[in-house]
Write a protein that holds these residues in place. Structure first.
Motif, PDB file in Angstrom:
ATOM      1  N   VAL A   1      44.691  39.012  28.551  1.00  0.00           N
ATOM      2  CA  VAL A   1      44.442  39.059  29.990  1.00  0.00           C
ATOM      3  C   VAL A   1      44.527  37.625  30.501  1.00  0.00           C
ATOM      4  N   ILE A   2      45.448  37.376  31.429  1.00  0.00           N
ATOM      5  CA  ILE A   2      45.640  36.041  31.995  1.00  0.00           C
ATOM      6  C   ILE A   2      44.920  36.005  33.332  1.00  0.00           C
ATOM      7  N   ASP A   3      43.903  35.162  33.427  1.00  0.00           N
ATOM      8  CA  ASP A   3      42.943  35.203  34.530  1.00  0.00           C
ATOM      9  C   ASP A   3      43.040  33.942  35.379  1.00  0.00           C
ATOM     10  N   THR A   4      43.644  34.087  36.561  1.00  0.00           N
ATOM     11  CA  THR A   4      43.708  32.984  37.513  1.00  0.00           C
ATOM     12  C   THR A   4      42.664  33.113  38.613  1.00  0.00           C
ATOM     13  N   VAL A   5      41.879  34.198  38.590  1.00  0.00           N
ATOM     14  CA  VAL A   5      41.116  34.595  39.767  1.00  0.00           C
ATOM     15  C   VAL A   5      39.655  34.196  39.704  1.00  0.00           C
ATOM     16  N   GLY A   6      38.961  34.520  38.599  1.00  0.00           N
ATOM     17  CA  GLY A   6      37.536  34.230  38.502  1.00  0.00           C
ATOM     18  C   GLY A   6      36.696  35.232  39.270  1.00  0.00           C
ATOM     19  N   GLY A   7      35.480  34.842  39.621  1.00  0.00           N
ATOM     20  CA  GLY A   7      34.580  35.702  40.360  1.00  0.00           C
ATOM     21  C   GLY A   7      34.181  36.944  39.570  1.00  0.00           C
ATOM     22  N   GLU A   8      33.850  38.008  40.294  1.00  0.00           N
ATOM     23  CA  GLU A   8      33.408  39.240  39.656  1.00  0.00           C
ATOM     24  C   GLU A   8      34.484  39.832  38.750  1.00  0.00           C
ATOM     25  N   LEU A   9      35.737  39.611  39.104  1.00  0.00           N
ATOM     26  CA  LEU A   9      36.831  40.170  38.317  1.00  0.00           C
ATOM     27  C   LEU A   9      36.847  39.613  36.901  1.00  0.00           C
ATOM     28  N   ARG A  10      36.384  38.376  36.730  1.00  0.00           N
ATOM     29  CA  ARG A  10      36.387  37.746  35.407  1.00  0.00           C
ATOM     30  C   ARG A  10      35.539  38.546  34.421  1.00  0.00           C
ATOM     31  N   GLY A  11      34.405  39.048  34.876  1.00  0.00           N
ATOM     32  CA  GLY A  11      33.581  39.881  34.010  1.00  0.00           C
ATOM     33  C   GLY A  11      34.089  41.303  33.916  1.00  0.00           C
ATOM     34  N   ALA A  12      34.681  41.802  34.996  1.00  0.00           N
ATOM     35  CA  ALA A  12      35.108  43.202  35.031  1.00  0.00           C
ATOM     36  C   ALA A  12      36.268  43.490  34.082  1.00  0.00           C
ATOM     37  N   VAL A  13      37.089  42.478  33.755  1.00  0.00           N
ATOM     38  CA  VAL A  13      38.246  42.742  32.898  1.00  0.00           C
ATOM     39  C   VAL A  13      37.907  42.674  31.410  1.00  0.00           C
ATOM     40  N   ARG A  14      36.718  42.214  31.072  1.00  0.00           N
ATOM     41  CA  ARG A  14      36.403  42.086  29.651  1.00  0.00           C
ATOM     42  C   ARG A  14      36.463  43.419  28.909  1.00  0.00           C
ATOM     43  N   PRO A  15      35.967  44.522  29.489  1.00  0.00           N
ATOM     44  CA  PRO A  15      36.081  45.806  28.782  1.00  0.00           C
ATOM     45  C   PRO A  15      37.523  46.305  28.641  1.00  0.00           C
ATOM     46  N   LEU A  16      38.467  45.659  29.322  1.00  0.00           N
ATOM     47  CA  LEU A  16      39.866  46.076  29.238  1.00  0.00           C
ATOM     48  C   LEU A  16      40.596  45.420  28.078  1.00  0.00           C
ATOM     49  N   LEU A  17      39.924  44.521  27.348  1.00  0.00           N
ATOM     50  CA  LEU A  17      40.563  43.821  26.236  1.00  0.00           C
ATOM     51  C   LEU A  17      40.602  44.703  24.995  1.00  0.00           C
ATOM     52  N   ALA A  18      41.701  44.586  24.254  1.00  0.00           N
ATOM     53  CA  ALA A  18      41.791  45.213  22.938  1.00  0.00           C
ATOM     54  C   ALA A  18      40.903  44.467  21.955  1.00  0.00           C
ATOM     55  N   VAL A  19      40.642  45.059  20.810  1.00  0.00           N
ATOM     56  CA  VAL A  19      39.973  44.341  19.733  1.00  0.00           C
ATOM     57  C   VAL A  19      40.820  43.114  19.362  1.00  0.00           C
ATOM     58  N   PHE A  20      40.177  41.966  19.288  1.00  0.00           N
ATOM     59  CA  PHE A  20      40.820  40.668  19.082  1.00  0.00           C
ATOM     60  C   PHE A  20      41.693  40.262  20.273  1.00  0.00           C
ATOM     61  N   GLY A  21      41.477  40.863  21.436  1.00  0.00           N
ATOM     62  CA  GLY A  21      42.212  40.471  22.626  1.00  0.00           C
ATOM     63  C   GLY A  21      41.840  39.070  23.080  1.00  0.00           C
ATOM     64  N   ARG A  22      42.749  38.439  23.846  1.00  0.00           N
ATOM     65  CA  ARG A  22      42.546  37.073  24.313  1.00  0.00           C
ATOM     66  C   ARG A  22      42.366  37.075  25.830  1.00  0.00           C
ATOM     67  N   HIS A  23      41.200  36.629  26.280  1.00  0.00           N
ATOM     68  CA  HIS A  23      40.947  36.441  27.706  1.00  0.00           C
ATOM     69  C   HIS A  23      41.221  34.967  28.000  1.00  0.00           C
ATOM     70  N   VAL A  24      42.301  34.706  28.749  1.00  0.00           N
ATOM     71  CA  VAL A  24      42.771  33.343  28.956  1.00  0.00           C
ATOM     72  C   VAL A  24      42.517  32.943  30.407  1.00  0.00           C
ATOM     73  N   VAL A  25      41.653  31.969  30.597  1.00  0.00           N
ATOM     74  CA  VAL A  25      41.261  31.509  31.927  1.00  0.00           C
ATOM     75  C   VAL A  25      42.135  30.317  32.310  1.00  0.00           C
TER      76      VAL A  25
END
Length: 325
Positions: free
Chosen positions: A213-237
């Motif tokens: 998940v490539i995150d340019t936005v921040g805010g509430e969306l930053r926490g909301a996308v965490r459950p959308l990650l696969a196992v060993f997924g990469r949340h990239v801020v």
């Protein structure tokens, strides 16, 4: 020389056209006679006071033009040579700017066919796209990739590059149906609004979630996308357009088996200027060969404040580039 500047932080109305002394290059720097200067969202964030800035300030993080002068210790460039550059101290919205030589790439030789308009439009975003996907996110064939802010200047390049890297699924997300529809032309397999993500992700990813998940936005969306990650997924801020961050306990990374990563041009440049320059050169090469295709609108001096307003209001439909002549 003509330049756009602001003497106080605030809305787009603080921008003004001024006559300023032309800079001289310091050690390790060059000066560039600017023909084209990109308008970047980072300009908006600094102008509105989101990050500390020394006032008065001249915005502008990406330029194309010709080398005007070389500072002490600079090798490999020559006066009169066409270049694209990323002046990390800002100042690009001017007829001349000083920039570290390490942030400049010649637009002759292998890049001779690259239009300076497109070089100025993509110097920052193409660099970030390459560094994000190849470095921080480490995307590759078969990955499922979600890009937030997909309709922005960076988001449109990330969609094309992730698909070019062989991603099995590239999804772009934006704040409104209109913005999501605008992103659809930029390499995404699917585009959604943020409100649709939770419901559509299981269907699109076969219940597995996104590998990146490539995150340019921040805010509430930053926490909301965490459950959308696969196992060993990469949340990239790689940004914080919402100007609202979230906190994360390190144990959450452990419990949920995901990776938190980031990419920041200034951070990479300060520690690995060679790596920064490699990302810049590769990004511009991908623009030159057509892999990355920016949608650009050229503006004059009187259009800079309007461009800022559109970027800040999320109504921009193109990458804005100031033509100085």
């Amino acid at each position: 020389m003509r330049a756009v500047r602001y003497t106080r932080t605030g809305g787009p109305e603080v921008l003004e056209l001024a006559d300023l002394p032309a800079p001289a290059p310091g050690p390790g720097e060059i000066t560039v006679d600017v023909t084209h200067a990109g308008i970047h969202f980072a300009d908006v964030m600094f102008r509105r006071g989101q990050f500390p800035v020394t006032l008065p300030a001249v915005p502008g993080l990406e330029v194309a033009g010709t080398v005007a002068a070389l500072g002490a210790g600079v090798h490999g460039l020559r006066v009169g040579q066409p270049v694209a550059a990323v002046p990390t101290g800002f100042g690009g919205n001017a007829e001349r700017v000083a920039t570290p030589a390490a942030t400049a790439v010649a637009l002759d030789g292998p890049l001779a066919g690259l239009d300076p308009l497109h070089a100025a439009a993509t110097a920052c975003n193409a660099t970030t796209a390459v560094g994000t996907l190849r470095g921080a996110a480490r995307t590759g064939p078969g990955d499922r990739v979600l890009v937030l802010g997909a309709a922005g200047g960076l988001g449109t390049l990330l969609g094309r590059l992730a698909t070019a890297h062989g991603a099995a699924l590239t999804v772009g997300a934006a704040g409104t149906p209109e913005r999501a529809a605008a992103a659809a032309a930029h390499g995404y397999h699917h585009t959604l609004t943020y409100a649709e993500l939770a419901d559509r992700t299981p269907e699109l990813t076969d219940g597995q979630g996104f590998d990146a998940v490539i995150d340019t936005v921040g805010g509430e969306l930053r926490g909301a996308v965490r459950p959308l990650l696969a196992v060993f997924g990469r949340h990239v801020v790689i940004g914080n357009a919402a100007d609202r961050d979230t906190t994360l306990a390190a144990n959450e990374v452990w419990y949920d088996s995901f990776t938190l990563a980031g990419y920041n041009m200034g951070g990479v440049l300060s520690r690995r200027p060679d790596l920064f320059r490699a990302h810049l050169a590769e990004g511009l090469r991908l623009v030159a060969d057509g892999t990355l295709r920016p949608h650009v609108e050229e503006i004059g001096w009187d259009g800079v404040a309007t461009a800022h307003a559109r970027l800040e209001g999320r109504t921009a439909t193109a990458k804005y580039v100031l033509r100085t002549g």
